[in-house]
Design an enzyme around this catalytic site. Structure first.
Site, PDB file in Angstrom:
ATOM      1  N   ASP A   1      16.464 -12.347   6.912  1.00 30.50           N
ATOM      2  CA  ASP A   1      16.236 -13.055   8.165  1.00 30.50           C
ATOM      3  C   ASP A   1      15.503 -14.377   8.035  1.00 30.50           C
ATOM      4  OD1 ASP A   1      17.643 -11.271   9.700  1.00 30.50           O
ATOM      5  OD2 ASP A   1      15.918 -10.048  10.223  1.00 30.50           O
TER       6      ASP A   1
ATOM      7  N   TYR B   1      17.626  -8.511  17.080  1.00 27.41           N
ATOM      8  CA  TYR B   1      16.324  -7.845  17.047  1.00 27.41           C
ATOM      9  C   TYR B   1      15.195  -8.803  17.392  1.00 27.41           C
ATOM     10  CZ  TYR B   1      17.618  -3.314  14.974  1.00 27.41           C
ATOM     11  OH  TYR B   1      18.116  -2.051  14.761  1.00 27.41           O
TER      12      TYR B   1
ATOM     13  N   HIS C   1      20.780   2.096   8.558  1.00 24.92           N
ATOM     14  CA  HIS C   1      20.373   0.900   7.831  1.00 24.92           C
ATOM     15  C   HIS C   1      18.887   0.995   7.487  1.00 24.92           C
ATOM     16  CE1 HIS C   1      19.919   0.053  12.162  1.00 24.92           C
ATOM     17  NE2 HIS C   1      18.900  -0.723  11.840  1.00 24.92           N
TER      18      HIS C   1
ATOM     19  N   HIS D   1      15.425  -1.214   7.156  1.00 26.43           N
ATOM     20  CA  HIS D   1      14.643  -2.428   7.377  1.00 26.43           C
ATOM     21  C   HIS D   1      13.521  -2.439   6.339  1.00 26.43           C
ATOM     22  CE1 HIS D   1      16.330  -3.709  11.253  1.00 26.43           C
ATOM     23  NE2 HIS D   1      16.340  -2.424  11.613  1.00 26.43           N
TER      24      HIS D   1
ATOM     25  N   ASP E   1      -2.606 -11.936  -1.097  1.00 26.52           N
ATOM     26  CA  ASP E   1      -3.309 -12.473  -2.261  1.00 26.52           C
ATOM     27  C   ASP E   1      -4.780 -12.078  -2.128  1.00 26.52           C
ATOM     28  OD1 ASP E   1      -4.477 -13.852  -4.301  1.00 26.52           O
ATOM     29  OD2 ASP E   1      -3.728 -15.828  -3.722  1.00 26.52           O
TER      30      ASP E   1
ATOM     31  N   LEU F   1      -5.067 -11.444  -9.209  1.00 29.92           N
ATOM     32  CA  LEU F   1      -3.824 -10.714  -8.959  1.00 29.92           C
ATOM     33  C   LEU F   1      -3.365 -10.908  -7.515  1.00 29.92           C
ATOM     34  CD1 LEU F   1      -4.665  -8.021  -7.159  1.00 29.92           C
ATOM     35  CD2 LEU F   1      -5.353  -7.152  -9.387  1.00 29.92           C
TER      36      LEU F   1
END
Length: 824
Positions: free
Chosen positions: A389, A470, A523, A525, A532, A688
């Site tokens: 999307d 949606y 489906h 999603h 971070d 990380l």
């Protein structure tokens, strides 16, 4: 002047024409203002401690970047007003977010000046082998004689800044689809009772055909086109598929060379339109009912009057104004220890930066990366359907919020600007900021002599992105104990399948029958976010702390129990980049610890990555034929990686164009690099980054007609302090009451003014020597007098608001976060 030595430097081109579904939302109040101002909001002007270095370009900055590109790079043969997909043009410009390593000295080390500001430009250009789309960086800003435009390559691990656009002219595809539909109008009239109206595609009684592209290794692609009814203005087109499909050979980039081949209807494949007609003439031909629109697709019921609907529901109000501090210019927020900046991007919408709690670092960045939906089915449309999307733009498709409905009437509403096709597009009130009190307590305790109840008040940053069928509501939620929650809820029309009467498969293999000629389509999603984490600083470690059964012998337990079956904690350090799934029986804690900072008790300061509400799935399909390498981040729930300036995102909108050779390949990011920064010879510094997924395995049922409901589709992940503080920090911020219970030994309250602080003996005596005159003691302020509230605070008047039409994408090759051209 840029020297184009090879197609590695080409600017790219676009494909598409924006096809509109007439979606209307309200522009409810003066831009950037709260609709109801019954208190003195932000009476004291609040200033951010620093500049928002991630802020979107201003209109004047965007105009200067566009002007610079046209003036200094005339050799690109750009046009300001493209008339077709074969024109070269600047699709859009936006902020190129600064590198973290260039920002931290300004944020954390009292650096004197912010990092250089640069713009990111997406430019379309055609070459002999077709259209392309490329990214460039322009700066530093403001534009001066020292500014330059360079290929933006360093953030893409493909080694290139461009992709080839597989579609040259979306308008031609639409014309092709309508012409194809006209050529079989006898068939569609016979089976569906309608034909395509090529002269007026918006004819509410006509048919349209939309393609599902399937890329092929030899270049180009195959299209399966399915017929749809336009939906009588209800926007319910994805609930109105019809049961005829046509296969198109689209391997040539020249649409005039395309050809229609096979047709598919009611489980039967026909080699040509002629074979289809021959079969249709057979008296034994088996038909399916047409999928007809009607009141069943309406999202509103204005007529029903069950008991209670004659009264309005409860609402939340904020009589004394907000308790957070907000610098609207810098979009900086401060609330009960939390501080952060808000910014936006065209593809991904709202992101937050420099999140701190009680002055300590928690996260450098928190934001959406991609939102994927992948379908399964046994018909040519659902069998390979998928969407990424950000291709359509989660940010630019975040429209106005409805006050009193999307957010409380008292919320602060923020406007958003984005810059496309030489214009600044203004979307008012598309982000809201508000404090809210939950319907459940933060904590409570019933003791022998007292009851304590603490209200659960939290802060929310919310936006709603409408991508085709949606509406995704995205919340960033902050709690008083230092917890952060990322939550996504979805509502809208499902992308349904035509119900096949000639069913040769298991009836419920891919979904359920949900109307006369309609079936649901299963489906996944999977919605990807970046966190971070900088827990008490940049040097962090991730561990899996497991709860494991054990048989243990204790000296104090003998001789009665020579061995005891019990459990204990076992810590497993994550030593290399990896994808991790949520554990069975919730039997592991995923913790990010500071490598060198400890709390008062000698424990490492940490944050736990915790499962929140709903489901948090990863992709069910293994090695997706359709997705290729464009969304490998969807294959696990959580990923832990080294943080690098050259890997700022897990995905890019242009991945949609080239899924088998994406411009960002996540497998090259999650490549098992070492996470032990104290190891000998390691160059890794301990910074990380976490990528995590929310979403749903969606198997729509009859309750999804007409709309999927948000309370059944919500999904969240939380980041919870784990020894980050010395005690619960919400104690100093929370609002609540302690009630004294009646009894012969019931005494006073801890914390009363007459009680010496810390005098344990005094506290115990007052609790046991009889009743006190104080019956209730509040911590935090209370409402102590009546308040006159205007009606607008309870129910904003929608009649006074001005409506504006929005162009909502129809989820095909008709719009992207990378490039479109729009034929007026």
């Amino acid at each position: 002047m840029i020297e184009f030595r090879s197609r590695s430097w080409v600017l790219l081109s676009s494909l598409l024409v924006l096809v509109l579904l007439g979606g209307f939302l309200i522009t409810p109040f003066k831009h950037g203002q709260t609709p109801v101002d019954y208190s003195s909001k932000h009476a004291d002007v609040y200033k951010s401690p620093r500049q928002n270095v991630w802020a979107e370009l201003t209109a004047s900055e965007a105009a200067s970047v566009n002007e610079y590109i046209f003036k200094e790079h005339a050799s690109l043969n750009l046009t300001k007003h493209p008339k077709s997909g074969r024109d070269n043009f600047i699709f859009g410009v936006e902020t190129l977010k600064p590198n973290k390593t260039d920002t931290i000295s300004y944020l954390y080390n009292d650096g004197p000046s912010p990092p250089e500001r640069w713009a990111k430009a997406a430019i379309a250009q055609n070459f002999d082998d077709g259209p392309y789309m490329a990214y460039y960086m322009v700066g530093p800003l403001p534009i001066t004689e020292d500014s330059v435009m360079l290929p933006l390559e360093y953030i893409f691990n493909s080694g290139r800044n461009y992709v080839k656009n597989p579609v040259q002219d979306w308008a031609a595809i639409q014309d092709f689809a309508l012409a194809m539909a006209e050529n079989v109008s006898d068939i569609t009239q016979e089976l569906l009772g309608a034909t395509a109206n090529r002269a007026d595609p918006s004819d509410p009684h006509g048919l349209l055909a939309f393609p599902r592209p399937s890329r092929i290794e030899t270049g180009g692609f195959t299209l399966w086109m399915q017929f749809y009814r336009p939906g009588m203005g209800s926007n319910a087109r994805t609930l109105l598929p019809q049961g005829i499909y046509a296969k198109v050979d689209a391997t040539s980039s020249d649409v005039t060379k395309w050809s229609v081949g096979q047709f598919y209807y009611n489980g039967v494949l026909y080699e040509s339109a002629g074979d289809f007609r021959t079969a249709l003439a057979d008296p034994n031909f088996e038909r399916t009912p047409a999928n007809i629109d009607g009141p069943w697709t309406d999202t509103e019921d204005f007529e029903s009057k069950p008991p209670g609907r004659e009264l309005p529901p409860p609402v939340s109000i904020q009589p004394y104004g907000p308790r957070y501090k907000f610098d609207r210019k810098e979009r900086f927020v401060s609330w009960f220890g939390f501080e952060f900046y808000i910014t936006t991007a065209q593809a991904t919408g709202v992101s937050l930066f420099d999140i701190r709690f009680k002055g300590e670092r928690v996260m450098y960045e928190l934001g959406l990366q991609e939102a994927m939906a992948h379908y399964a089915g046994d018909d040519p449309m659902q069998g390979g359907l998928e969407f990424l999307d950000t291709f359509f733009g989660m940010g630019k498709n975040a429209f106005e919020l409805v006050p009193g409905y999307d957010c409380p009437a008292y919320a602060d509403y923020l406007d958003v600007e984005f810059h496309q096709s030489q214009k600044t597009h203004f979307t008012p009130n598309s982000i809201c900021l508000f404090e809210y009190t939950a319907d459940y307590l933060l904590s409570r305790h019933t003791a022998q002599y007292s009851v304590t109840a603490s209200r659960n008040t939290f802060l929310t940053v919310r936006s709603v992105s409408t991508v085709g069928n949606y509406d995704y509501t995205i919340d960033y939620v902050f709690y008083m104990d230092g917890t952060l929650e990322v939550k996504v809820r979805a509502s809208g029309f499902i992308y349904a399948a035509f119900y096949t009467a000639n069913n040769t498969k298991s009836e419920d293999e891919y979904g359920h029958r949900i109307h006369d000629a309609l079936a649901s389509s299963m489906h996944d999603h999977v919605i990807n976010f970046k966190a971070d984490l900088d827990v008490a600083g940049p040097k962090n470690d991730m561990v899996r702390m497991a709860l494991e059964p054990i048989t243990q012998s204790y000296e104090w337990d003998k001789p009665e129990h020579p061995e005891r079956n019990t459990m204990h904690l076992v810590e497993y350090k994550v030593t290399e980049e990896a994808g991790i799934d949520w554990p069975k029986n919730s039997g592991e804690f995923y913790l990010v610890y500071s490598s060198d900072q400890k709390n008062a008790w000698g424990e490492r300061k940490g944050y736990r990555i915790a499962s929140g509400s709903g489901t948090r799935p990863h992709l069910t399909i293994l090695n997706s034929t359709t997705l290729g390498d464009s969304a490998r981040w969807a294959e696990h729930d959580i990923w832990v990686l080294q943080n690098k300036d050259t890997e700022p995102r897990s995905a890019d909108p242009l991945n949609y164009f080239t899924p088998h050779d994406p411009i960002i390949d996540f497998t090259k990011m999650a490549d098992h690099e070492n996470l032990e920064h104290n190891a000998s010879g390691s160059s890794y510094d301990g910074d990380l980054v976490i990528y995590f997924n929310v979403g749903a395995h969606h198997v729509p049922h009859s309750g999804d007609v007409p709309n999927t409901l948000m309370h059944t589709s919500g999904s969240s992940v939380k980041f919870v302090p784990h020894n980050f503080n010395d005690r619960d920090p919400s104690r100093e911020s929370v609002q609540g009451v302690r009630l004294q219970l009646k009894g012969s030994k019931s005494g006073g309250f801890a914390g009363e003014q007459s009680e010496p602080s810390g005098d344990l003996k005094n506290r115990m005596n007052r609790r046991t020597k009889g009743p006190d005159t104080t019956k209730a003691m509040y911590f935090g302020a209370t409402y102590d007098k009546g308040i006159k509230i205007p009606l607008e605070a309870l129910e904003p008047s929608m009649e006074e608001y001005v409506s504006e039409e929005h162009g909502v994408t129809d989820l095909s090759y008709n719009g992207s976060a990378a490039g479109v051209w729009h034929r007026e």
